[in-house]
Structures are given as C-alpha cells and as structure tokens.
Motif scaffolding. Structure first.
Motif, short mmCIF file in Angstrom:
data_model
loop_
_atom_site.label_atom_id
_atom_site.label_comp_id
_atom_site.label_asym_id
_atom_site.label_seq_id
_atom_site.Cartn_x
_atom_site.Cartn_y
_atom_site.Cartn_z
N PRO A 43 0.80 -1.17 0.00
CA PRO A 43 -0.02 0.05 -0.13
C PRO A 43 0.85 1.18 0.07
O PRO A 43 0.53 2.21 -0.54
CB PRO A 43 -0.78 -0.14 1.31
CG PRO A 43 -0.74 -1.65 1.69
CD PRO A 43 0.53 -2.06 1.11
N GLU A 45 1.02 3.77 1.87
CA GLU A 45 -0.14 4.87 2.15
C GLU A 45 0.60 6.18 2.49
O GLU A 45 0.34 7.20 2.09
CB GLU A 45 -1.05 4.55 2.99
CG GLU A 45 -2.12 3.40 2.52
CD GLU A 45 -3.38 3.11 3.49
OE1 GLU A 45 -3.01 3.14 4.75
OE2 GLU A 45 -4.22 2.71 2.91
N ARG A 48 2.12 7.59 -0.46
CA ARG A 48 1.22 8.21 -1.64
C ARG A 48 0.61 9.38 -0.87
O ARG A 48 0.18 10.48 -1.85
CB ARG A 48 -0.11 7.09 -1.63
CG ARG A 48 0.20 6.00 -2.46
CD ARG A 48 -0.91 5.06 -2.49
NE ARG A 48 -0.54 3.89 -3.22
CZ ARG A 48 -0.39 3.45 -4.43
NH1 ARG A 48 -1.31 4.06 -5.15
NH2 ARG A 48 -0.22 2.07 -5.02
N PHE A 86 -7.83 7.53 -4.19
CA PHE A 86 -7.75 6.93 -3.25
C PHE A 86 -8.90 6.19 -2.56
O PHE A 86 -8.93 5.15 -2.10
CB PHE A 86 -7.04 8.19 -1.94
CG PHE A 86 -5.67 8.61 -2.17
CD1 PHE A 86 -5.09 8.26 -3.15
CD2 PHE A 86 -5.19 9.25 -1.09
CE1 PHE A 86 -3.70 8.40 -3.15
CE2 PHE A 86 -4.00 9.85 -1.09
CZ PHE A 86 -3.09 9.44 -2.34
N VAL A 91 -8.12 3.32 0.17
CA VAL A 91 -7.35 4.05 1.12
C VAL A 91 -7.86 4.15 2.52
O VAL A 91 -9.00 4.42 2.42
CB VAL A 91 -6.32 5.12 0.47
CG1 VAL A 91 -5.46 5.67 1.50
CG2 VAL A 91 -5.42 4.78 -0.67
N ASP A 92 -7.00 3.89 3.57
CA ASP A 92 -7.58 4.36 4.96
C ASP A 92 -8.22 5.72 4.84
O ASP A 92 -7.73 6.61 4.42
CB ASP A 92 -6.27 4.44 5.59
CG ASP A 92 -6.84 4.72 7.24
OD1 ASP A 92 -7.15 5.65 7.58
OD2 ASP A 92 -6.64 3.87 8.10
#
Length: 176
Positions: A43, A45, A48, A86, A91-92
């Motif tokens: 991921p 994240e 990103r 996202f 994504v979270d």
C-alpha cells in the motif's frame, strides 16, 4: 453485457490455473488492475499521501526547476483526482480525510497572502468543505478531525471569505 451473476457462474466453471491465467492477463493488460494489486500487496499509504500533498501544494506554490517564477494554477481538480483515486483504491479513511483537509488548508494559506476575486474559487472551496464533512460523518470520524474543521472555519472568518455564511451553515449543521 454480462451480469455479476453470469460472471460468478463463469468463474465458478474455471479451475485454479485458468483463474490465475485470467487475473495475470488482466494485470498485464489493464493499468488500473495492476495498480490495484500493487496497492493491495504494497500500500505505501504514507508515500502516496506525501506525493498527493506535494502535487496539491504545487497548485498554489509551484516549484520551478529552471528558477523562473511559475504562476499558481489553483486547480481544485488536482486534489479531487487524488481523493477519488484513494477512495477507489480503498486507502485508509484517515489518509483520505487528511488529503481532503489539506487541499482546503493549502488554499487558505495561499489566500491569506493573495487576493482571489473569482467567486468560483470560493464556491469550489465550499464544495470541498461540504465533501470532507460528509465524508467524516459517513466514516464516523468527525470527532477526530473536528479541530481541523474548526480551524478551517476560523480561517474563513478571519480572511472574510465572501461565502463565510455558507461555511457557517455547515458548522451549525454538525453542531446540531
């Protein structure tokens, strides 16, 4: 057009090896499939998030490689593209929220020192504010980001944005 039920039936008829071949073919043929699997297995994240913030800030405070002063483009669409992407990747929600809030905060940093006379800009920021509040409520995390929401509203008041009453309506709605 194949229905989801028909697809399930078709996939159910394939053996494990045939399924693997199809997924690999999709992975090689379609960049969105490749990106999805790259995200699922790695991921990154935080990387990103930083990349998105850099691109968004570059809309307001552009960095030039040649040393020449570049003019800001002030495009909300750049942030919207990242937010939508996202959400699609899964994504979270905390990271998505951070990008949503950051896009408004960086715009406010810009407007603190630069006058913008286009009503469309302020309407766009209001739309972003409405979107992030709805996202926070939908994901049940409004309380965790309340201080940033309040700070954005305070900045709207301090800078005397033309549509501050519209921002106030959103704040009043979440206070009710």
């Amino acid at each position: 057009m194949m229905s989801k039920r028909d697809l399930k039936k078709y996939l159910g008829e394939l053996d494990k090896e045939q399924l693997q071949e199809q997924i690999i073919e999709l992975y090689e043929k379609f960049s969105v499939v490749k990106e999805y699997y790259d995200f699922v297995f790695n991921p990154k994240e935080e990387k990103r998030l930083q990349e998105a913030k850099l691109k968004i800030s570059n809309e307001y405070f552009p960095i030039s490689n040649s040393g020449k002063k570049k003019h800001p483009k002030l495009r909300r669409s750049v942030a919207q593209k990242y937010i939508k992407h996202f959400i699609t990747l899964g994504v979270d929600p905390y990271i998505i929220t951070d990008v949503m809030l950051y896009s408004i905060e960086i715009a406010q940093t810009y407007t603190a020192e630069n006058t913008i006379n286009q009503d469309a800009f302020y309407k766009s920021m209001l739309n972003s504010f409405e979107q992030v509040v709805q996202f926070l409520i939908a994901n049940g995390v409004l309380s965790e980001f309340r201080s940033r929401i309040d700070a954005i509203f305070e900045e709207v008041n301090m800078q005397k944005w033309k549509n501050k009453s519209d921002f106030l309506q959103i704040i009043e709605r979440i206070n009710a």
